[in-house]
Design an enzyme around this catalytic site. Structure first.
Site, mmCIF file in Angstrom:
data_model
loop_
_atom_site.group_PDB
_atom_site.id
_atom_site.type_symbol
_atom_site.label_atom_id
_atom_site.label_comp_id
_atom_site.label_asym_id
_atom_site.label_seq_id
_atom_site.Cartn_x
_atom_site.Cartn_y
_atom_site.Cartn_z
ATOM 1 N N CYS A 133 -3.728 -1.021 -2.328
ATOM 2 C CA CYS A 133 -3.966 0.378 -2.684
ATOM 3 C C CYS A 133 -4.797 0.465 -3.964
ATOM 4 O O CYS A 133 -4.420 -0.073 -5.004
ATOM 5 C CB CYS A 133 -2.617 1.052 -2.900
ATOM 6 N N ASN A 134 -5.927 1.147 -3.871
ATOM 7 C CA ASN A 134 -6.783 1.300 -5.048
ATOM 8 C C ASN A 134 -6.105 2.117 -6.135
ATOM 9 O O ASN A 134 -6.237 1.820 -7.319
ATOM 10 C CB ASN A 134 -8.085 2.007 -4.639
ATOM 11 N N CYS A 187 -10.944 3.080 -1.788
ATOM 12 C CA CYS A 187 -9.728 3.607 -1.172
ATOM 13 C C CYS A 187 -9.514 2.849 0.129
ATOM 14 O O CYS A 187 -10.479 2.582 0.861
ATOM 15 C CB CYS A 187 -9.895 5.102 -0.893
ATOM 16 N N THR A 188 -8.256 2.513 0.376
ATOM 17 C CA THR A 188 -7.924 1.690 1.544
ATOM 18 C C THR A 188 -8.480 2.210 2.867
ATOM 19 O O THR A 188 -8.821 1.432 3.748
ATOM 20 C CB THR A 188 -6.395 1.642 1.693
ATOM 21 N N HIS A 189 -8.531 3.543 3.006
ATOM 22 C CA HIS A 189 -8.916 4.122 4.292
ATOM 23 C C HIS A 189 -10.421 4.061 4.569
ATOM 24 O O HIS A 189 -10.849 4.149 5.713
ATOM 25 C CB HIS A 189 -8.505 5.594 4.358
ATOM 26 N N GLU A 203 -6.756 9.360 8.892
ATOM 27 C CA GLU A 203 -5.412 9.419 9.477
ATOM 28 C C GLU A 203 -5.413 10.207 10.784
ATOM 29 O O GLU A 203 -4.568 9.991 11.643
ATOM 30 C CB GLU A 203 -4.417 10.005 8.475
ATOM 31 N N ASP A 213 0.851 -1.190 0.000
ATOM 32 C CA ASP A 213 0.000 0.000 0.000
ATOM 33 C C ASP A 213 0.885 1.237 0.000
ATOM 34 O O ASP A 213 2.059 1.172 0.363
ATOM 35 C CB ASP A 213 -0.930 0.025 1.224
ATOM 36 N N SER A 214 0.284 2.366 -0.367
ATOM 37 C CA SER A 214 1.026 3.629 -0.333
ATOM 38 C C SER A 214 1.364 4.032 1.102
ATOM 39 O O SER A 214 2.253 4.839 1.323
ATOM 40 C CB SER A 214 0.191 4.721 -1.000
ATOM 41 N N TYR A 229 -0.408 8.633 -2.680
ATOM 42 C CA TYR A 229 -0.254 8.371 -4.113
ATOM 43 C C TYR A 229 -1.437 8.978 -4.892
ATOM 44 O O TYR A 229 -1.333 9.210 -6.078
ATOM 45 C CB TYR A 229 -0.255 6.860 -4.382
ATOM 46 N N GLY A 230 -2.524 9.175 -4.178
ATOM 47 C CA GLY A 230 -3.782 9.557 -4.844
ATOM 48 C C GLY A 230 -3.765 10.915 -5.511
ATOM 49 O O GLY A 230 -4.652 11.245 -6.279
HETATM 50 N N1 DGL Z 1 -3.958 3.837 -0.468
HETATM 51 C C1 DGL Z 1 -4.597 4.862 -1.276
HETATM 52 C C2 DGL Z 1 -5.745 4.232 -2.070
HETATM 53 O O1 DGL Z 1 -6.301 3.216 -1.702
HETATM 54 C C3 DGL Z 1 -5.080 6.022 -0.434
HETATM 55 C C4 DGL Z 1 -3.979 6.896 0.112
HETATM 56 C C5 DGL Z 1 -3.153 7.557 -0.961
HETATM 57 O O2 DGL Z 1 -3.623 8.523 -1.612
HETATM 58 O O3 DGL Z 1 -2.023 7.109 -1.173
HETATM 59 O O4 DGL Z 1 -6.101 4.754 -3.094
#
Ligand code: DGL
Length: 248
Positions: free
Chosen positions: A70-71, A180-182, A150, A7-8, A39-40
């Site tokens: 990570c999506n 999105c993971t969160h 977060e 994941d990011s 990363y988004g």
């Molecule tokens: N892990 C990213 C996702 O699932 C979310 C956080 C990011 O922007 O890196 O898209």
């Protein structure tokens, strides 16, 4: 079965949680690129470059597969990761699309996709769902949700105001893809907002469903070995892992 989860940052722990609940793996190696998250908001080439570096990192371990939690990475870099890896690379977008299609028989159902700017701009979910004949799709980038999670804000006024800001005026969805993971950490609040009847598609559960369909898991592993790596501040990642995996 030994898996690498990428994941990011910390968000992919929501996917690890689902993997643990289903006891699929004997060992889980988690890598969060905490030094370079988010990363988004980055562009495609950067996301691909970082994703390939993650594959290189995982080459230090003898893995059976890599799961991209990570999506954003799943939307942009899966093919490139597959080209540089020697094990299967499974992404959450494909799994989420299949979970949505399995859950909704009505192809005209209103499906809302929420994710980072990059994921929404990629149209990865929309294009795949359209191929499966879904016609009523809305996508909305909701990057503030990442910051709220977060900050461990899972309910209350700020979150409610953010829901209004993003969702006011949108047609009521029959399903929301938590792209999105969160976002699974906001499930309760989203359910309150949209109502119990709205189906929430969770990447972690979707990936488990997908894995169980595609691979044969002969054994269950009650106490898998867990190893956490981060490109910055691994102690903070381990602390959050303890909270999210065992307390939330
Ligand atoms: N892990 C990213 C996702 O699932 C979310 C956080 C990011 O922007 O890196 O898209």
């Amino acid at each position: 079965m030994k898996v690498g989860v990428f994941d990011s940052g910390i968000g992919g722990l929501t996917v690890v949680k689902s993997l643990l609940e289903h006891q699929l793996f004997s060992e889980i190696i988690y890598f969060g690129d905490t030094a370079r998250v988010p990363y988004g908001s980055k562009d495609k080439n950067t996301i691909i470059r970082y994703a390939i570096e993650a594959v290189e990192f995982f080459k230090n371990f003898e893995l059976d597969m890599i799961i991209v939690a990570c999506n954003t990475v799943s939307a942009y870099a899966l093919e490139e990761m597959r080209e540089s890896a020697s094990v299967p690379v499974i992404g959450v977008v494909e799994a989420g699309v299949l979970a949505t299609a399995n859950a909704l028989s009505n192809k005209e159902a209103n499906v809302l996709i929420i994710g980072t700017k990059a994921t929404v701009n990629s149209k990865a979910y929309e294009n795949s769902l359209k191929k499966l004949s879904f016609t009523n799709l809305n996508a909305k980038a909701t990057p503030l949700f990442v910051q709220l999670v977060e900050e461990e804000i899972y309910k209350g006024k700020i979150l409610e105001a953010t829901f209004e800001y993003y969702f006011e005026g949108l047609a009521h969805p029959e399903a929301v893809i938590l792209g999105c993971t969160h976002f699974p950490l906001l499930s309760d609040a989203l359910r309150n907002y949209f109502g119990e009847e709205t189906l929430l598609i969770h990447s972690g559960d979707a990936i488990v469903e997908h894995l169980e369909r595609e691979f044969s898991f002969a054994e269950k592993f009650k106490e898998p070995i867990l190893k956490f790596f981060a490109s910055e501040n691994p102690d903070a990642l381990r602390k959050i892992a303890n909270e999210w995996l065992y307390e939330k």
